[in-house]
Design an enzyme around this catalytic site. Structure first.
Site, short mmCIF file in Angstrom:
data_model
loop_
_atom_site.label_atom_id
_atom_site.label_comp_id
_atom_site.label_asym_id
_atom_site.label_seq_id
_atom_site.Cartn_x
_atom_site.Cartn_y
_atom_site.Cartn_z
N ARG A 112 0.80 -1.18 -0.07
CA ARG A 112 -0.07 0.14 -0.22
C ARG A 112 0.80 1.28 0.08
NH1 ARG A 112 -3.83 -1.80 4.91
NH2 ARG A 112 -5.20 -3.14 3.48
N CYS A 115 -9.32 -1.32 6.02
CA CYS A 115 -10.93 -1.28 6.10
C CYS A 115 -11.28 -0.05 7.02
CB CYS A 115 -11.51 -2.44 6.85
SG CYS A 115 -10.45 -3.09 8.16
N SER A 120 -15.15 -9.19 12.20
CA SER A 120 -15.04 -10.00 10.93
C SER A 120 -13.63 -9.30 10.49
CB SER A 120 -16.02 -9.92 9.87
OG SER A 120 -16.26 -8.39 9.52
N GLY A 121 -13.30 -8.08 10.81
CA GLY A 121 -12.12 -7.65 10.43
C GLY A 121 -10.88 -8.08 10.94
N ARG A 165 -11.23 -3.18 19.40
CA ARG A 165 -11.96 -4.24 18.71
C ARG A 165 -13.09 -4.32 19.47
NH1 ARG A 165 -11.19 -6.10 13.81
NH2 ARG A 165 -9.14 -6.73 14.19
N HIS A 171 -17.51 -1.43 10.69
CA HIS A 171 -16.49 -0.52 11.36
C HIS A 171 -17.02 0.63 11.71
CE1 HIS A 171 -13.76 -3.72 11.18
NE2 HIS A 171 -12.66 -3.27 10.38
N1 LIG Z 1 -11.60 -8.69 7.20
C1 LIG Z 1 -11.44 -7.49 6.81
O1 LIG Z 1 -12.47 -6.70 7.10
C2 LIG Z 1 -10.28 -7.05 6.04
C3 LIG Z 1 -10.46 -5.82 5.38
C4 LIG Z 1 -9.45 -5.36 4.58
C5 LIG Z 1 -8.26 -5.83 4.47
N2 LIG Z 1 -8.26 -7.13 4.91
C6 LIG Z 1 -6.96 -7.89 4.73
O2 LIG Z 1 -7.35 -9.03 3.77
C7 LIG Z 1 -6.38 -9.98 4.01
C8 LIG Z 1 -7.35 -11.19 4.52
O3 LIG Z 1 -8.10 -11.12 5.50
P1 LIG Z 1 -9.11 -12.06 6.05
O4 LIG Z 1 -9.95 -11.33 7.06
O5 LIG Z 1 -9.85 -12.50 5.03
O6 LIG Z 1 -8.33 -13.35 6.58
P2 LIG Z 1 -8.55 -14.96 6.79
O7 LIG Z 1 -9.88 -14.79 6.95
O8 LIG Z 1 -7.65 -15.40 7.77
O9 LIG Z 1 -8.34 -15.41 5.44
C9 LIG Z 1 -6.88 -15.48 5.14
C10 LIG Z 1 -6.86 -16.27 3.63
O10 LIG Z 1 -5.44 -16.27 3.26
C11 LIG Z 1 -4.92 -17.64 2.90
N3 LIG Z 1 -3.67 -17.97 3.28
C12 LIG Z 1 -3.25 -17.64 4.46
N4 LIG Z 1 -1.93 -18.29 4.59
C13 LIG Z 1 -1.56 -18.38 3.44
C14 LIG Z 1 -0.30 -19.00 2.62
N5 LIG Z 1 0.78 -19.17 3.43
N6 LIG Z 1 -0.43 -19.31 1.07
C15 LIG Z 1 -1.51 -18.95 0.73
N7 LIG Z 1 -2.62 -18.30 1.25
C16 LIG Z 1 -2.76 -18.29 2.32
C17 LIG Z 1 -5.93 -18.48 3.68
O11 LIG Z 1 -5.97 -19.80 3.16
P3 LIG Z 1 -6.68 -21.07 3.61
O12 LIG Z 1 -8.33 -20.63 3.50
O13 LIG Z 1 -6.29 -22.24 3.03
O14 LIG Z 1 -6.69 -20.85 5.37
C18 LIG Z 1 -7.10 -17.62 3.68
O15 LIG Z 1 -8.13 -18.05 2.46
C19 LIG Z 1 -5.61 -9.34 5.15
O16 LIG Z 1 -4.29 -9.12 4.74
C20 LIG Z 1 -6.32 -8.45 5.85
O17 LIG Z 1 -5.49 -7.68 6.50
C21 LIG Z 1 -9.23 -7.74 5.67
#
Ligand SMILES: NC(=O)c1ccc[n+]([C@@H]2O[C@H](COP(=O)([O-])OP(=O)(O)OC[C@H]3O[C@@H](n4cnc5c(N)ncnc54)[C@H](OP(=O)(O)O)[C@@H]3O)[C@@H](O)[C@H]2O)c1
Length: 335
Positions: A96, A135, A165-166, A221, A228
């Site tokens: 970013r 987010c 969920s964040g 949190r 949010h």
């Molecule tokens: N949640 C939000 O509101 C939000 C908002 C903005 C940005 N983000 C960003 O978006 C990203 C994901 O967030 P999330 O909330 O979706 O997290 P999450 O629910 O923990 O999902 C993470 C995903 O990444 C995959 N992953 C983890 N380690 C990996 C590896 N070594 N190689 C390949 N894939 C891998 C996981 O695969 P598996 O399914 O196989 O475990 C899963 O699909 C983060 O960088 C977060 O900061 C999140």
């Protein structure tokens, strides 16, 4: 959490079709239906259920990549796709703040897409990376954008209340968050403080001039599923009257609305006058999760004005934001 939102939002998308999915080695080789426990309302879309989960490395059978990988592995993985010639529309924090990477909110800084030209030096293959903000940053920057343009934002102080969920899945342990508030989200305060000034910065001479304002953030949190919220106080270079402030927020429209991009809400910002709004449960789905809601707009006895802003963190704050970015890139001929 974000990956499932992508799937949900893309299943009926008029321009984009999911042709490949990739995740960690926990999931690789399984079908999406086997690998994924669907955590959103409704059923897992059938079109995706039998798709094989692949490793997140090129080649993948697709024209561009949406990434929502954890920040620590995103740098290498997203970089490898860009190096292999793929446009990468990322949700992760890894790139970013890189000088040649747009940190894009299409309503706010679409001119920052000019940075893609600079990435040709890094990725001669024609690949590139475009990111969306954190987010909480998204709703703050979107709220400040019309105010900064009209009156100049000098200082902003934001206190966030961020949904569970964040933190992804499984996220925060239930015993840590039930009957509780956690006053720490790793890296979040720094992201809000630095990303906001990049987004609101000007694109001049092929680079971003960071916006000349100070931003202070404290993040918490809270026990809310989605949505949010931030309590915000702002000091202006030219202090407006309250009706002018309200009008600047309420009337804000931008390029995505003019172009009629599919995910663009008719109104990016809604201002509510009821004294008990916005609320996550009532307001997070405004504009299909792409509208931010502002309320409690009032003069402030320390700064000039204060308000509360709310947005859906996995839609406007993540998957929906990335999809809107892709729609703008597609409309602009980047793919
Ligand atoms: N949640 C939000 O509101 C939000 C908002 C903005 C940005 N983000 C960003 O978006 C990203 C994901 O967030 P999330 O909330 O979706 O997290 P999450 O629910 O923990 O999902 C993470 C995903 O990444 C995959 N992953 C983890 N380690 C990996 C590896 N070594 N190689 C390949 N894939 C891998 C996981 O695969 P598996 O399914 O196989 O475990 C899963 O699909 C983060 O960088 C977060 O900061 C999140």
């Amino acid at each position: 959490m974000v990956g499932q939102r992508f799937i949900q939002l893309l299943v009926d998308h008029p321009q984009f079709e999911v042709t490949a999915v990739a995740a960690s080695d926990r999931s690789q080789g399984k079908t999406y239906g086997e690998a994924c426990t669907w955590r959103l309302g409704g059923e897992m879309p059938n079109a995706i259920r039998s798709m094989k989960v692949q490793p997140p490395s090129p080649p993948l059978d697709c024209d561009f990549v949406f990434s929502s990988l954890p920040g620590d592995i995103a740098r290498e993985t997203e970089g490898s796709f860009a190096a292999a010639g793929y446009p990468v529309i990322s949700n992760s924090s890894a790139f970013r703040m890189d000088e040649d990477v747009p940190l894009l909110i299409p309503e706010v800084n679409h001119d920052h897409l000019g940075l893609i030209e600079k990435q040709k030096q890094r990725y001669p293959s024609g690949g590139f990376i475009v990111t969306n903000p954190n987010c909480s940053t998204i709703m703050l920057a979107l709220a400040l954008a019309p105010l900064h343009a009209a009156f100049g934002v000098a200082t902003c102080v934001a206190t966030t209340l961020q949904a569970l969920s964040g933190a992804g899945y499984p996220g925060v342990a239930s015993l840590d968050i039930l009957d509780n508030v956690l006053p720490y989200i790793g890296g979040e305060e720094e992201k809000i403080e630095t990303e906001t000034t990049k987004i609101l910065g000007r694109f001049v001479n092929d680079r971003i001039e960071i916006a000349p304002m100070t931003v202070s953030a404290q993040c918490h949190r809270v026990n809310v599923t989605d949505g949010h919220m931030a309590a915000v106080r702002v000091k202006f270079v030219r202090k407006p009257e309250l009706p002018a402030l309200r009008e600047a927020l309420e009337s804000f429209r931008s390029l995505p609305q003019e172009l009629g991009l599919y995910s663009a809400p008719a109104r990016p910002i809604v201002v509510r006058d009821e004294q008990d709004r916005p609320q996550p449960k009532l307001d997070r789905d405004a504009g299909n999760g792409m509208t931010i809601t502002i309320g409690r707009l009032a003069p402030d006895s320390v700064m000039d004005y204060r308000f509360v802003v709310l947005s859906h963190n996995t839609i406007r704050g993540a998957a929906g934001a990335a999809i809107l970015n892709a729609e703008l890139l597609s409309q602009r001929g980047y793919f």
